[in-house]
Scaffold this active site. Structure first.
Site, PDB file in Angstrom:
ATOM      1  N   HIS A 212      -2.684   3.023  -6.029  1.00 34.27           N
ATOM      2  CA  HIS A 212      -3.244   1.795  -5.458  1.00 34.27           C
ATOM      3  C   HIS A 212      -3.531   0.758  -6.540  1.00 34.27           C
ATOM      4  O   HIS A 212      -3.513  -0.445  -6.272  1.00 34.27           O
ATOM      5  CB  HIS A 212      -4.529   2.107  -4.690  1.00 34.27           C
TER       6      HIS A 212
ATOM      7  N   LYS B  60      -2.058  -2.640   7.849  1.00 34.99           N
ATOM      8  CA  LYS B  60      -3.246  -2.184   8.563  1.00 34.99           C
ATOM      9  C   LYS B  60      -3.346  -2.848   9.924  1.00 34.99           C
ATOM     10  O   LYS B  60      -2.999  -4.018  10.085  1.00 34.99           O
ATOM     11  CB  LYS B  60      -4.508  -2.506   7.748  1.00 34.99           C
TER      12      LYS B  60
ATOM     13  N   TYR C  98      -9.837 -10.784  -6.962  1.00 38.39           N
ATOM     14  CA  TYR C  98      -8.940 -10.726  -8.120  1.00 38.39           C
ATOM     15  C   TYR C  98      -9.225 -11.855  -9.109  1.00 38.39           C
ATOM     16  O   TYR C  98      -8.886 -11.745 -10.281  1.00 38.39           O
ATOM     17  CB  TYR C  98      -7.481 -10.791  -7.662  1.00 38.39           C
TER      18      TYR C  98
ATOM     19  N   HIS D 219      -4.097  -9.369   3.399  1.00 31.71           N
ATOM     20  CA  HIS D 219      -5.544  -9.435   3.586  1.00 31.71           C
ATOM     21  C   HIS D 219      -5.886 -10.337   4.772  1.00 31.71           C
ATOM     22  O   HIS D 219      -5.331 -11.431   4.907  1.00 31.71           O
ATOM     23  CB  HIS D 219      -6.226  -9.991   2.335  1.00 31.71           C
TER      24      HIS D 219
ATOM     25  N   ARG E 289       0.867  -1.166   0.000  1.00 31.55           N
ATOM     26  CA  ARG E 289       0.000   0.000   0.000  1.00 31.55           C
ATOM     27  C   ARG E 289       0.911   1.224   0.000  1.00 31.55           C
ATOM     28  O   ARG E 289       2.041   1.171   0.479  1.00 31.55           O
ATOM     29  CB  ARG E 289      -0.902   0.023   1.233  1.00 31.55           C
TER      30      ARG E 289
ATOM     31  N   ARG F 248      -0.887  -1.833  -6.868  1.00 35.65           N
ATOM     32  CA  ARG F 248      -1.022  -2.968  -5.940  1.00 35.65           C
ATOM     33  C   ARG F 248      -2.008  -3.990  -6.499  1.00 35.65           C
ATOM     34  O   ARG F 248      -1.771  -5.207  -6.436  1.00 35.65           O
ATOM     35  CB  ARG F 248      -1.479  -2.448  -4.584  1.00 35.65           C
TER      36      ARG F 248
END
Length: 358
Positions: free
Chosen positions: A241, A173, A276, A267, A150, A244
């Site tokens: 982004h 995150k 994806y 994730h 990110r 990514r």
């Protein structure tokens, strides 16, 4: 409100950006309720908020053009506050928690084509007269594309992280740490930037710095990417982004394992990574024999000991003829017989499309 936000940060482990979002969401909700009740909002006022009041707030937000997705996020913030507040004040927040979140469709990632991603990075390098700034911007975008970082993760790298190792520890995150491999070209780009950069920064300072010596603002990278995108005639979705997204999509196209890609992206849920696969429909494996199905499952599971695989068509397919199957929803369950026994798997969405299985 401040007490709740402090609790979220210390106990809930939320990031600073998440705390800011929660603060903004709740402040706007309280402002609405103040106007709605035509009085200052007190703890007693909040205890008496009813379903009709919540609906009035949601209708107000929608009337301002707020999307269903954004409203769902705001509602989640409000519900989180009331859950904490109700436990603290000893009352039942049923009216608030019973409010249904608006329905919305998940947006699919919009990656760039491989050539477009490379061209974008090369064009970004031409946007600034200062060579070291151009090298900085180029190396940041290279990290996003080659490592799946990110933009905040790339900009949070420290001087002590340089020179970049082949395996890099990244803090993502919610302070979740993961390790990602760093391609040689990314290491070279970062080394080029460090060599050209004329400013001195302490070891605990940011790796990527602005012209005034402070940390780089993400908006600077977004803006230079926007300039390069326009010069190349790319769509508005060509953002930092998107690099990514391109990393994950191109890795999947090359046969990458979903679980591995999930770990690389950081994730928490596999379902997020499975988005994806929907993007990658043009690269699905068209399977017409059990032998090909077995190969597909073995590759996905990275298993070499599969002796047989049995697809389950009971709820997933309709029979047009005796041996003519068409998948109605993109999910394929299989029973996999291995040397050590029988195992059961659900393949990722859109991973396998089967027709005319023989």
């Amino acid at each position: 409100m401040d007490a709740w936000l402090t609790w979220l940060k210390s106990i809930g482990g939320r990031s600073e950006k998440t705390i800011i979002s929660y603060r903004n969401d709740l402040q706007k909700f309280l402002n609405f309720m103040s106007n709605h009740f035509q009085d200052n909002v007190s703890p007693e006022t909040l205890k008496n908020v009813e379903l009709i009041d919540m609906r009035a707030w949601m209708a107000f937000e929608r009337s301002k053009g707020l999307s269903a997705r954004s409203l769902a996020r705001k509602l989640s913030s409000v519900k989180g506050f009331f859950t904490w507040f109700a436990e603290k004040e000893k009352f039942e927040p049923t009216e608030i928690l019973a409010v249904r979140s608006p329905k919305f469709y998940n947006k699919l990632p919009r990656p760039l084509e491989k050539a477009a991603a490379v061209d974008l990075i090369s064009t970004v390098k031409l946007q600034n007269e200062l060579n070291w700034v151009s090298a900085r911007d180029c190396s940041i975008l290279t990290l996003l594309y080659c490592c799946g970082l990110r933009i905040s993760e790339a900009l949070n790298l420290k001087q002590s992280d340089a020179p970049l190792p082949e395996i890099l520890r990244v803090l993502g995150k919610n302070n979740k740490e993961r390790v990602v491999p760093v391609l040689k070209i990314a290491i070279e780009r970062v080394n080029e930037y460090i060599k050209l950069c004329p400013l001195n920064t302490p070891k605990d300072g940011p790796l990527f710095i602005g012209v005034r010596g402070g940390p780089v603002n993400p908006r600077i990278i977004q803006k230079v990417t926007e300039q390069a995108r326009r010069q190349l005639g790319l769509d508005e979705s060509a953002t930092p982004h998107a690099m990514r997204h391109s990393f994950a999509t191109h890795l999947l196209e090359a046969g990458g394992d979903l679980r591995a890609i999930q770990d690389l992206l950081g994730h928490s849920s596999l379902s997020t990574t499975q988005n994806y696969t929907a993007v990658n429909k043009d690269n699905l494996m068209a399977i017409s024999t059990y032998s090909e199905l077995k190969t597909a499952v073995a590759n996905w599971l990275d298993r070499s000991d599969l002796t047989d695989v049995i697809p389950d068509f009971i709820t997933l397919a309709e029979t047009r003829h005796k041996r003519d199957f068409k998948i109605r929803r993109m999910e394929t369950r299989v029973t996999a017989n291995t040397i050590s026994g029988t195992e059961y798997y659900t393949l990722p969405d859109d991973y396998v499309a089967m027709r005319n299985i023989k």
